[in-house]
Design a protein around this motif. Structure first.
Motif, PDB file in Angstrom:
ATOM      1  N   ARG A 189      -5.310  -0.554  25.308  1.00  0.00           N
ATOM      2  CA  ARG A 189      -6.622  -0.571  24.959  1.00  0.00           C
ATOM      3  C   ARG A 189      -6.502  -1.233  23.614  1.00  0.00           C
ATOM      4  N   ARG A 289     -12.904  -3.844  20.983  1.00  0.00           N
ATOM      5  CA  ARG A 289     -13.175  -4.437  20.922  1.00  0.00           C
ATOM      6  C   ARG A 289     -12.745  -4.792  23.199  1.00  0.00           C
ATOM      7  N   GLU A 290     -13.523  -4.111  24.067  1.00  0.00           N
ATOM      8  CA  GLU A 290     -13.540  -4.167  25.107  1.00  0.00           C
ATOM      9  C   GLU A 290     -12.144  -6.015  25.615  1.00  0.00           C
ATOM     10  N   ARG A 292     -10.618  -7.316  28.860  1.00  0.00           N
ATOM     11  CA  ARG A 292     -11.048  -7.577  30.516  1.00  0.00           C
ATOM     12  C   ARG A 292     -10.201  -6.538  30.860  1.00  0.00           C
TER      13      ARG A 292
END
Length: 303
Positions: A189, A289-290, A292
């Motif tokens: 991530r 930030r995550e 998607r």
């Protein structure tokens, strides 16, 4: 009838391989229709996954055990498989003993949704598309770099890193005796803002992430610079940047909120194959930030 069986397999976790109807199309070892993966497909799946001796494999829907047994016998790897069909589990363990790899290939009667997959270096799957979507969140939560190989079916909008279609003689389903083999590497991530100090001033890399696909911008000393060849493979990130001093290639390993690696400078007019001036670089993530990872279709619930 087929649609009902698909829904039953997806929501109850009953099927460990795609369902087919009729004894002529599938071998039935008791409770569950079973579609056997041709050995040539097993071989290709293990080849694409680059199985090594130290790898630990987990096979979800292990059938007669040939995936883990082949990995153990041919590559010296270890692992286990799970299946809800008791007869198939007994057969798989018997096959492992006959192959002389029972100490490295073990099989359990177990619900795949209740199976701990966190130890896997490689995960192999032959499941219905709906079931793939159900297990996908757990797969994406595995350690970055974990390899995944699927027979015939994908994981929704998560694009494979490699996809091929091959001859599958003896395959008990389908008209053309073909199989698809798909390969993924679980991505780290990396979405967010990364900063580091370099010879040209402060660097700021902004990254957006959709599964393993990245887009981003790079600023050096407050000035936007062009970047390309931005790629993420497991925990490894690479990109090129057009700096005042020439073209630079950056590569690094992601560890939570840090990246450590090296950069290589390309001389003026030099080709990409003549890099020089290697130096270390490290970055820190200052904004998270995550990525998607969520595109579950309506009506499908992740377990």
């Amino acid at each position: 009838m087929y649609a009902w069986l698909v829904r039953l397999g997806a929501y109850c976790g009953l099927f460990t391989a795609p369902v087919v109807l009729g004894a002529a199309l599938a071998q039935d070892y008791g409770d569950t229709p079973y579609v056997q993966t041709p050995q040539v497909v097993v071989d290709k799946m293990l080849e694409i996954a680059k199985i090594a001796k130290n790898d630990y494999l987990i096979d979800l829907g292990s059938g007669d055990g040939r995936m883990i047994i082949t990995a153990a016998k041919r590559y010296g790897a270890r692992g286990f498989g799970v299946d809800l069909n008791k007869s198939l589990v007994t057969l798989a363990n018997r096959n492992a003993a006959k192959a002389g790899v029972a100490n490295r290939a073990v099989f359990y009667e177990r619900d795949l949704h209740e199976t701990d997959i966190t130890k896997a270096d490689v995960l192999t799957i032959y499941l219905l598309p709906e079931v793939n979507l159900m297990v996908r969140p757990r797969i994406l939560a595995l350690k970055p770099g974990t390899r995944l190989v699927s027979h015939d079916y994908g994981f929704g909008e998560w694009p494979p890193d490699i996809e091929l279609t091959m001859d599958a003689p003896g395959k008990p389903v389908g008209r053309d005796q073909k199989s698809k083999v798909m390969y993924w590497v679980v991505p780290a991530r990396v979405a967010g803002k990364w900063v580091w100090q370099g010879p040209a001033g402060p660097y700021e890399l902004q990254l957006e992430q959709v599964f393993q696909k990245l887009t981003g911008t790079l600023s050096v000393g407050g000035k936007r610079v062009a970047i390309d060849k931005l790629a993420l493979t497991g925990e490894r990130i690479t990109f090129e940047a057009a700096l005042d001093q020439g073209q630079h290639e950056f590569s690094g390993k992601i560890m939570n909120n840090s990246i450590a690696g090296d950069s290589r400078k390309f001389g003026a007019g030099a080709s990409a194959g003549t890099a020089s001036g290697r130096q270390a670089w490290s970055a820190t993530r200052t904004e998270l930030r995550e990525p998607r990872f969520t595109d579950l279709k309506p009506g499908i619930t992740a377990r």
